[in-house]
Design an enzyme around this catalytic site. Sequence first.
Site, mmCIF file in Angstrom:
data_model
loop_
_atom_site.group_PDB
_atom_site.id
_atom_site.type_symbol
_atom_site.label_atom_id
_atom_site.label_comp_id
_atom_site.label_asym_id
_atom_site.label_seq_id
_atom_site.Cartn_x
_atom_site.Cartn_y
_atom_site.Cartn_z
ATOM 1 N N LEU A 1 0.850 -1.196 0.000
ATOM 2 C CA LEU A 1 0.000 0.000 0.000
ATOM 3 C C LEU A 1 0.884 1.244 0.000
ATOM 4 O O LEU A 1 1.982 1.252 0.552
ATOM 5 C CB LEU A 1 -0.920 -0.038 1.218
ATOM 6 C CG LEU A 1 -1.927 -1.200 1.176
ATOM 7 C CD1 LEU A 1 -2.448 -1.530 2.552
ATOM 8 C CD2 LEU A 1 -3.067 -0.878 0.219
ATOM 9 N N HIS B 1 2.004 -11.526 9.565
ATOM 10 C CA HIS B 1 3.187 -11.964 8.815
ATOM 11 C C HIS B 1 3.655 -13.295 9.418
ATOM 12 O O HIS B 1 3.729 -13.411 10.650
ATOM 13 C CB HIS B 1 4.294 -10.908 8.914
ATOM 14 C CG HIS B 1 5.512 -11.249 8.126
ATOM 15 N ND1 HIS B 1 5.576 -11.095 6.753
ATOM 16 C CD2 HIS B 1 6.694 -11.779 8.508
ATOM 17 C CE1 HIS B 1 6.767 -11.506 6.331
ATOM 18 N NE2 HIS B 1 7.470 -11.923 7.381
ATOM 19 N N GLU C 1 -1.875 -22.106 11.895
ATOM 20 C CA GLU C 1 -2.704 -22.402 13.078
ATOM 21 C C GLU C 1 -2.446 -21.342 14.156
ATOM 22 O O GLU C 1 -3.368 -20.868 14.807
ATOM 23 C CB GLU C 1 -2.392 -23.807 13.598
ATOM 24 C CG GLU C 1 -2.992 -24.912 12.717
ATOM 25 C CD GLU C 1 -2.365 -26.278 12.966
ATOM 26 O OE1 GLU C 1 -2.607 -27.177 12.140
ATOM 27 O OE2 GLU C 1 -1.614 -26.420 13.958
HETATM 28 C C1 GRF Z 1 -0.807 -16.444 5.598
HETATM 29 O O1 GRF Z 1 0.274 -17.341 5.540
HETATM 30 C C2 GRF Z 1 -0.325 -15.122 6.110
HETATM 31 O O2 GRF Z 1 0.754 -15.218 7.012
HETATM 32 C C3 GRF Z 1 0.142 -14.437 4.865
HETATM 33 O O3 GRF Z 1 -0.689 -14.893 3.817
HETATM 34 C C4 GRF Z 1 -1.308 -16.098 4.218
HETATM 35 C C5 GRF Z 1 -2.781 -15.818 4.249
HETATM 36 O O4 GRF Z 1 -3.447 -16.987 4.216
HETATM 37 N N1 GRF Z 1 0.036 -13.016 5.007
HETATM 38 P P1 GRF Z 1 -5.051 -16.920 4.210
HETATM 39 O O5 GRF Z 1 -5.465 -16.280 2.897
HETATM 40 O O6 GRF Z 1 -5.476 -16.089 5.393
HETATM 41 O O7 GRF Z 1 -5.442 -18.354 4.312
#
Ligand code: GRF
Length: 203
Positions: free
Chosen positions: A92, A108, A171
């Site tokens: 962004l 992240h 998870e």
């Molecule tokens: C996750 O691994 C997150 O850490 C990263 O992108 C992925 C998102 O997965 N930013 P989802 O679309 O929420 O399943």
Amino acid sequence: TKVAVLISGTGTNLQALMEQVKKPSSSAEIVVVISNRPGVMGLKRASMAGIQTRVVDHKLYGSRAEFDGTIDKVLEEFGVELVCLAGFMRILTGPFVRKWSGKMLNIHPSLLPSFKGVNAQKQALQAGVRVTGCTVHFVAEEVDAGAIVVQEAVPILVTDTEESLSERIREAEHRAFPAALELVASGGLKLRDDGRIVWNQSV
Ligand code: GRF
């Protein structure tokens, strides 16, 4: 607190956030889900939950500024107070980030500041660390560098592949992001003008 969730794909973090805000104790309400890509699974999850969705396809905009401007219009249309980037794969622009400073969270898949950028899970495996995890942080102009709200550690097993590690981190994400959302939505934690985190002891 009116929340928007921005996605680009599967939406498993979105799913975790939707489940969190359904709890009677929640301070948050997800009023819109915005995806930069049409037809992704996350949009179906939102619709199934009865949440309004919008697609702002970045390929249709001549500049990042115009794309961000359209996103901002949708956020204002829904009276959004807090933005959650949940697997949102767009950088962004400065003006947008500054406008939403202290009101925009990102997740992240590493323990920032380690392993910024893409393939954070793979970077951790290749670095040989025994512990990694996930970080929910306020979005700052520097990528993956905003003030940290919640982290959860995750062990790396000798048998781990990028896939098995990513699954274990996800998870943890599904616990960390809802926790961070509630902390900010309830006013328990906020971002000070100097970029530091302030805990509201009275909550
Ligand atoms: C996750 O691994 C997150 O850490 C990263 O992108 C992925 C998102 O997965 N930013 P989802 O679309 O929420 O399943």
